[in-house]
Enzyme design. Structure first.
Site, PDB file in Angstrom:
ATOM      1  NE  ARG A 177      -6.258   2.245  12.428  1.00 46.96           N
ATOM      2  CZ  ARG A 177      -5.857   2.259  11.500  1.00 46.96           C
ATOM      3  NH1 ARG A 177      -4.880   2.642  11.127  1.00 46.96           N
ATOM      4  NH2 ARG A 177      -6.268   2.372   9.967  1.00 46.96           N
ATOM      5  CG  HIS A 210     -11.289   2.372   2.439  1.00 48.54           C
ATOM      6  ND1 HIS A 210     -10.917   2.659   3.668  1.00 48.54           N
ATOM      7  CD2 HIS A 210     -11.354   3.743   1.910  1.00 48.54           C
ATOM      8  CE1 HIS A 210     -10.162   3.624   4.237  1.00 48.54           C
ATOM      9  NE2 HIS A 210     -10.376   4.308   4.282  1.00 48.54           N
ATOM     10  CG  ASP A 211     -14.319   5.490   1.942  1.00 44.06           C
ATOM     11  OD1 ASP A 211     -14.227   5.614   3.152  1.00 44.06           O
ATOM     12  OD2 ASP A 211     -14.075   6.007   1.785  1.00 44.06           O
ATOM     13  CG  ASN A 241     -13.387  -3.398  10.270  1.00 47.40           C
ATOM     14  OD1 ASN A 241     -12.976  -2.517  11.631  1.00 47.40           O
ATOM     15  ND2 ASN A 241     -11.958  -2.966   9.736  1.00 47.40           N
ATOM     16  CG  HIS A 279      -5.915  -2.071  10.508  1.00 53.64           C
ATOM     17  ND1 HIS A 279      -6.554  -1.484   9.289  1.00 53.64           N
ATOM     18  CD2 HIS A 279      -5.162  -1.775  11.474  1.00 53.64           C
ATOM     19  CE1 HIS A 279      -5.691  -0.869   9.676  1.00 53.64           C
ATOM     20  NE2 HIS A 279      -4.601  -1.027  10.619  1.00 53.64           N
ATOM     21  N   GLY A 321     -16.910  -2.253   7.190  1.00 57.93           N
ATOM     22  CA  GLY A 321     -17.324  -1.843   9.119  1.00 57.93           C
ATOM     23  C   GLY A 321     -18.083  -0.444   9.260  1.00 57.93           C
ATOM     24  CG  HIS A 322     -17.030   4.264   8.440  1.00 57.55           C
ATOM     25  ND1 HIS A 322     -16.994   5.210  10.259  1.00 57.55           N
ATOM     26  CD2 HIS A 322     -17.760   5.126   7.818  1.00 57.55           C
ATOM     27  CE1 HIS A 322     -17.507   6.175   9.729  1.00 57.55           C
ATOM     28  NE2 HIS A 322     -17.594   6.787   8.339  1.00 57.55           N
ATOM     29  CD  GLU A 362      -8.652  -4.038   7.397  1.00 59.83           C
ATOM     30  OE1 GLU A 362      -9.020  -5.446   6.543  1.00 59.83           O
ATOM     31  OE2 GLU A 362      -8.276  -3.879   7.665  1.00 59.83           O
TER      32      GLU A 362
END
Length: 237
Positions: free
Chosen positions: A45, A190-191, A7, A43, A213-214, A70
Site C-alpha cells: 500500500r 478475502h476471509d 499472502n 499487497h 493471508g490473514h 496486488e
C-alpha cells in the site's frame, strides 16, 4: 487442483511492529514454498504499513512459484509492477486509508481506465486479474477490459458461512459460471479460512487460485504454518 497463494502481508505487519527484520520475509517466502505453498501474494500500500515497496523488489529473486502482486494501479504501483514483472498482478480499488480491501471494481464505470492499465501489463507478459464483487454485471464488465482473470471478493460468503447460512455461496456460483462462459479465469480471496474453504472449493466451478493471508497466519499461530498450508492443500485437492 486449485492453487494456494499465501499472502504474507501479516508477516510484514509483525516485522514492522518492532522494526528490524524479524520475521524475515525472504526466508518466510522460501519456507512457505518448501511447505507446499504454490504462490506468494503481497499487497503493498502507498503508506507501506506492512509490505514495503522494497520488499516487492527483493522477493522477485526469491519466489520460485507464482508471484502475485496486488494493489491499486496508481503510477508508483504500475511502475513497480512493470519493473518486477511478477507472474500476476491483481488490481484492487482500495483507498489509501483502507484497513483492508472492502469492495471490488465497478468495471463498467472504470472500463476505459482498466483497459489501458491491463493492456500495458499484458504487453509486458504479466497475467492480469481484477478484484470484483460476485455481480454478474461486473463480471461482464471485467471481460470487456481484456483481463485474464477475476478475483472474487469473498467477504460476504465468509460472513454468511460463519453464521450458518450456506446460501451465501449462490452469488459466487453464478458469477463463476458467467466468468467461465466469458473465458475468464477465476481466482478468489478475502476471509477464506480452514473452516470455509472446502465448501467454497466444492461449489465454485473452475476455481484456479485462492489467495489467503490473514486467516492462514492466525491459524498458524496455533497449528504451525507448515501444518496449516498442508491442511489448506488437502481441502483444495
Amino acid at each position: 487442483m486449485t492453487k494456494l497463494s499465501v499472502n504474507i502481508n501479516k508477516l510484514a505487519t509483525l516485522r514492522n511492529s518492532r522494526g528490524g527484520n524479524m520475521p524475515n520475509l525472504l526466508i518466510s517466502a522460501k519456507d512457505i514454498e518448501s511447505f507446499g505453498g504454490q504462490g506468494i501474494t503481497i499487497h503493498p500500500r502507498p503508506d507501506e504499513r506492512h509490505i514495503k515497496y522494497q520488499d516487492a523488489y527483493d522477493l522477485k529473486n526469491i519466489v520460485t512459484t507464482e508471484y502475485n502482486i496486488e494493489g491499486n494501479p496508481i503510477p508508483k504501483f504500475v511502475e513497480m509492477v512493470l519493473a518486477i514483472k511478477p507472474t500476476q498482478v491483481t488490481l484492487v480499488p482500495d483507498a489509501e486509508d483502507a484497513i483492508t480491501s472492502n469492495a471490488g471494481w465497478d468495471t463498467v464505470k472504470h472500463k476505459d481506465f482498466l483497459i489501458d492499465v491491463i493492456k500495458e501489463f499484458k504487453q509486458n507478459g504479466i497475467r492480469t486479474s481484477i478484484f470484483v464483487d460476485p455481480n454478474e454485471k461486473m463480471i461482464e464488465g471485467a471481460a470487456a477490459t481484456g483481463t485474464d482473470r477475476i478475483e472474487l471478493y469473498t467477504e460476504s460468503y465468509a460472513k454468511s458461512f460463519s453464521e450458518g447460512n450456506k446460501k451465501g455461496i449462490i452469488p459466487f456460483v453464478n458469477a463463476a459460471k458467467v466468468a467461465s462462459e466469458l473465458g475468464i479465469g477465476i481466482n478468489a480471496g478475502h476471509d477464506l479460512s480452514l473452516d470455509n474453504i472446502k465448501f467454497f472449493k466444492e461449489n465454485i466451478p473452475h476455481l484456479l487460485e485462492v489467495s489467503i493471508g490473514h486467516a492462514l497466519i492466525c491459524e498458524s499461530l496455533y497449528l504451525g504454518i507448515e501444518n496449516v498450508i498442508n491442511m489448506y492443500l488437502h481441502r483444495l485437492s
